[in-house]
Design an enzyme around this catalytic site. Structure first.
Site, short mmCIF file in Angstrom:
data_model
loop_
_atom_site.label_atom_id
_atom_site.label_comp_id
_atom_site.label_asym_id
_atom_site.label_seq_id
_atom_site.Cartn_x
_atom_site.Cartn_y
_atom_site.Cartn_z
N PHE A 1 18.81 59.24 27.51
CA PHE A 1 19.71 58.64 27.20
C PHE A 1 20.38 57.57 26.86
CE2 PHE A 1 18.78 59.80 31.70
CZ PHE A 1 19.16 61.22 31.68
N CYS A 2 19.40 57.51 25.52
CA CYS A 2 19.94 56.41 24.94
C CYS A 2 18.96 55.08 25.35
CB CYS A 2 20.83 55.84 24.21
SG CYS A 2 21.77 57.00 23.43
N ASN A 3 18.04 54.82 26.48
CA ASN A 3 17.63 54.38 27.20
C ASN A 3 15.71 53.86 27.31
OD1 ASN A 3 16.99 51.88 28.46
ND2 ASN A 3 18.32 51.40 29.55
#
Ligand SMILES: *Cc1c(COP(=O)(O)O)cnc(C)c1O
Length: 784
Positions: A405-407
């Site tokens: 999730f882009c983290n």
């Protein structure tokens, strides 16, 4: 559910405006939340009735935009005496603006917390700080404990400025950072600087003498929480509106405090951001008003106007008072319920099915947002890949998110991955967003569900039912029946057995799929080859009114369209249950090419061109499938597919390769492992074979022999093996009924340790243009 959150009456009232959720379970509100139908209706009415012009032309539009700025500030409990609103394209653009414009002065440092979104991590590439530091979440939280000192900011010796970025809520775990951090850091700085990532000078600046400014990534937090900027005066607040209202997309804001306005310097100008710009002299003067100076170009004024309908929707559905607080509590309660339900899921041996990644126990709405991130485990504690879970969810109409999730920071911390392991994953070919879900048995990401105010308790139940159904139910515990441990050994011996037995391999059937995603044309004698594969295989596709190819993923009924090809009459005949058949010519006539429109569509990321089959078949398709505006497109003869990277591919509209080979014996073996199919007979095996949509259906003496083929020849035709076929939900559609089932995907994933592969791809190794080439079922099949 707690009445202080939302009443049953309110929950029902909300559902009335989300009719499109019927039968669907949407659990990706952290990805994007949903707009209400009334909201869109009111945007539409507004645009229909009003003449909106460019804000550079009309003062009225400009005033309206300022009105929206005011409304945005009110939403965050502040006003334009304290903050200004810069409209941006989203939270990412807001973060980027801060990174590019923040004035660090001589010794300013940049600091960020590890568990940031990539959009915040990227800031470190463009900040002009003297040094850049990374803090762990724990190190950042130490600053929350500083006793609150109510003294004004101390005058500082240096005129340099430090910047720190952290999220108000983590989009990976849903952890909410205590917002008291803002004041504490502004007043007292950081207790620990964390680890140096990079720095400029020989002497490392620690920024001790400098003032601190806070860049709060509120994209995830603002979606379902009340951000009270009168209490927590972050200097830069980054948000995206689609995360709050679902609509419009492409619009966000950077809220800048008065204090923050003094330290954003700007170089570029464009559009109305200058008072004067001389074209031949190096002279320009930027505007005084802060937002006028920063908003280059023409604002997306129609989208900005649409925000008013977003605020009105929240007011209407939740009530004007404390609406965000009530949403916050409601979605937290949903998450807490989900957390408890997921933790209850366990195998017969007591081992848990779900491993949740979080920093809290979901006991406080202050610390935990409406996000649950997890992976599934087998009954022996080993991981189930998230790609499999994504497929299962999709079959059950559940929308959730998988990956990191882009983290990457939060992913690494919560999954307890070492730097070296991440590098190993990358070397093993895993990149963000792919389906390489397990490397050496360890997950590269996770599954995330998240809630919005239109979510319901039933959404959690739908998910837990699916998980129970797919993973926990079954006679005596599914795993024993599947005898998972016996498989690898089985695979190991196949080559030896092949050599010894040297049994003949038979080509049972050739299957052509003239229209992509539709039914098969089965051939038991012979069929012609072209350099792209079987003649007429995936030569046509159905596109929707937007020109996008329709596939079984969105319309399972497609497989009920059965094509027949009559070579003598040069026509294709289409059948559909309960409809008259229809004929279309195999070659579109010269005239028709001229008169029909050229259509472009994307197939698996590639662009293809073709000719339109005309209105008659278009209506027929729309009637059969119950979808408006469908067209039948024939791939332009002689065109090649351009891949995403602009490479040319010599294949038709099939997904990966020229041919897919399926082994009947392997399917039979697989069916024997699927509990629900224990009583299938030979006839049913054919139906199961159909699910795999192979072109060449072979039969061998042992299952899975095909995975070991090095060389493959049918009659005179030599094929190249181009790898195993990764399967997704298509195989879960019963081609006879168009219904979706969890099998056989679930069993394949189980049997092959999470690798959802079945069947092998082939392409022509060489092609003799000088004569017609045929593959015949009576040809000898030779493998090595
Ligand atoms: C979504 C999100 C972003 C990025 O927002 P965009 O709308 O993609 O620009 C940044 N940070 C967090 C915490 C988010 O949840």
């Amino acid at each position: 559910m707690n009445p202080s959150a939302l009443s049953d009456y309110e929950i029902d009232k909300i559902q009335d405006e989300f009719g499109r959720l019927k039968g669907k379970c949407y659990l990706d509100h952290a990805g994007a939340t949903l707009y209400s139908e009334q909201q869109i209706e009111s945007v539409y009415q507004n645009l229909r009735k009003n003449l909106y012009t460019s804000p550079h032309t009309s003062k009225a539009t400009e005033d309206l935009i300022d009105q929206v700025r005011f409304r945005v500030l009110k939403h965050f409990n502040t006003d334009n005496s304290k903050y200004d609103v810069l409209f941006t394209s989203g939270a990412t653009a807001s973060l980027k603006t801060v990174a590019e414009c923040f004035d660090f002065g001589k010794t300013g440092v940049f600091s960020y917390v590890q568990e940031n979104h990539t959009s915040a991590l990227g800031m470190r590439e463009s900040v002009e700080s003297e040094a850049t530091y990374v803090l762990s979440r724990k190190q950042l939280l130490e600053n929350a404990e500083v006793a609150k000192v109510c003294k004004p900011e101390q005058p500082v010796a240096s005129a340099s400025n430090n910047l720190i970025t952290f999220p108000a809520q983590c989009n990976f775990s849903g952890f909410k950072y205590p917002l008291g951090l803002i004041d504490n850091i502004q007043q007292s700085g950081l207790k620990t600087m964390g680890t140096v990532l990079k720095h400029n000078n020989l002497s490392l600046s620690d920024g001790k003498q400098n003032r601190w400014f806070i860049c709060l990534d509120a994209a995830a937090f603002a979606a379902t929480n009340f951000l009270d900027l009168s209490r927590y005066e972050a200097d830069f607040v980054c948000i995206s509106f689609y995360k709050i209202f679902g609509y419009p997309t492409g619009l966000g804001a950077l809220l800048v405090s008065k204090r923050g306005q003094n330290v954003l310097k700007k170089r570029y100008y464009g559009g109305g951001t200058v008072k004067i710009a001389m074209s031949k002299l190096d002279f320009h003067v930027k505007r005084d008003c802060f937002h006028e100076r920063f908003e280059d170009g023409t604002l997306p004024f129609l989208s900005i106007v649409a925000l008013l309908a977003g605020f009105a929707t929240i007011d209407r559905l939740i009530g004007p008072d404390h609406s965000m607080e009530r949403i916050s509590l409601y979605v937290f309660q949903l998450a807490k319920y989900g957390y408890n339900e997921l933790r209850k899921l366990a195998y017969a041996n007591g081992k848990p099915l779900v491993k949740i990644y979080s920093h809290t126990e979901y006991d406080s709405v202050q610390e935990q947002g409406a996000v649950i991130t997890f992976n599934l485990l087998h009954d022996d504690g080993s991981y189930i890949g998230y790609a499999e879970v994504a497929c299962m969810a999709s079959i059950h109409n559940i929308v959730l998110r998988t990956g990191c999730f882009c983290n990457p920071g939060a992913c690494q911390v919560l999954l307890k991955l070492k730097d070296s392991e991440l590098q190993k994953h990358f070397q093993a070919g895993h990149i963000c967003g792919d389906y390489n879900d397990l490397v050496d048995g360890l997950p590269t990401g996770a599954v995330r569900i998240s809630f919005g105010y239109m979510s319901r308790k039933e959404d959690v139940d739908t998910l837990t039912h699916m998980l129970k159904d797919c993973y926990l139910q079954g006679r005596e515990g599914r795993c024993e029946i599947l005898e998972r441990s016996t498989i690898p050994e089985n695979l190991l011996h196949i080559r030896d057995r092949l050599k010894i037995s040297n049994q003949k391999i038979r080509l049972r059937q050739i299957c052509i799929y003239p229209i992509k995603s539709c039914g098969a044309l089965k051939v038991n004698d012979r069929w012609e080859l072209t350099m792209k594969g079987f003649k007429y295989d995936r030569c046509w596709m159905i596109v929707n009114a937007n020109g996008v190819a329709v596939t079984q993923k969105t319309s399972t009924k497609l497989c009920l369209i059965r094509p027949e090809i009559n070579l003598q009459r040069q026509v294709m005949i289409l059948y559909f249950p309960g409809a008259d058949s229809i004929e279309i010519p195999l070659q579109s006539s010269e005239n028709k090419i001229v008169s029909s429109s050229l259509c472009q569509s994307k197939v698996c990321g590639d662009f293809v061109e073709g000719t339109d089959g005309g209105v008659k078949v278009a209506y027929w398709l729309s009637d059969c499938l119950g979808m408006d505006g469908l067209r039948l497109i024939q791939q332009y003869d002689g065109t090649q597919r351009l891949t995403r990277n602009g490479e040319v591919r010599d294949i038709t509209l099939s997904n990966e390769a020229q041919f897919l080979l399926i082994n009947y014996t392997s399917v039979e073996w697989l069916a024997s492992k699927v509990e629900e199919w224990f009583d299938v007979d030979g006839n049913d095996i054919d139906g199961i074979v159909d699910r795999f949509r192979g072109n060449l259906i072979i039969e061998t003496s042992e299952p899975l022999e095909e995975n070991d083929f090095q060389n493959f020849k049918i009659g005179p035709t030599q094929f190249r093996i181009s790898g195993q076929c990764t399967r997704c939900q298509m195989i879960c559609i019963d081609p006879r009924s168009g219904e979706k089932t969890a099998e056989p995907l679930r069993t394949i994933a189980r049997l092959f340790e999470g690798k959802i592969r079945f069947g092998i791809y082939l392409s022509l190794a060489d092609f003799d243009f000088s004569r017609p080439n045929f593959v015949s079922c009576s040809d000898e099949v030779v493998v090595e």
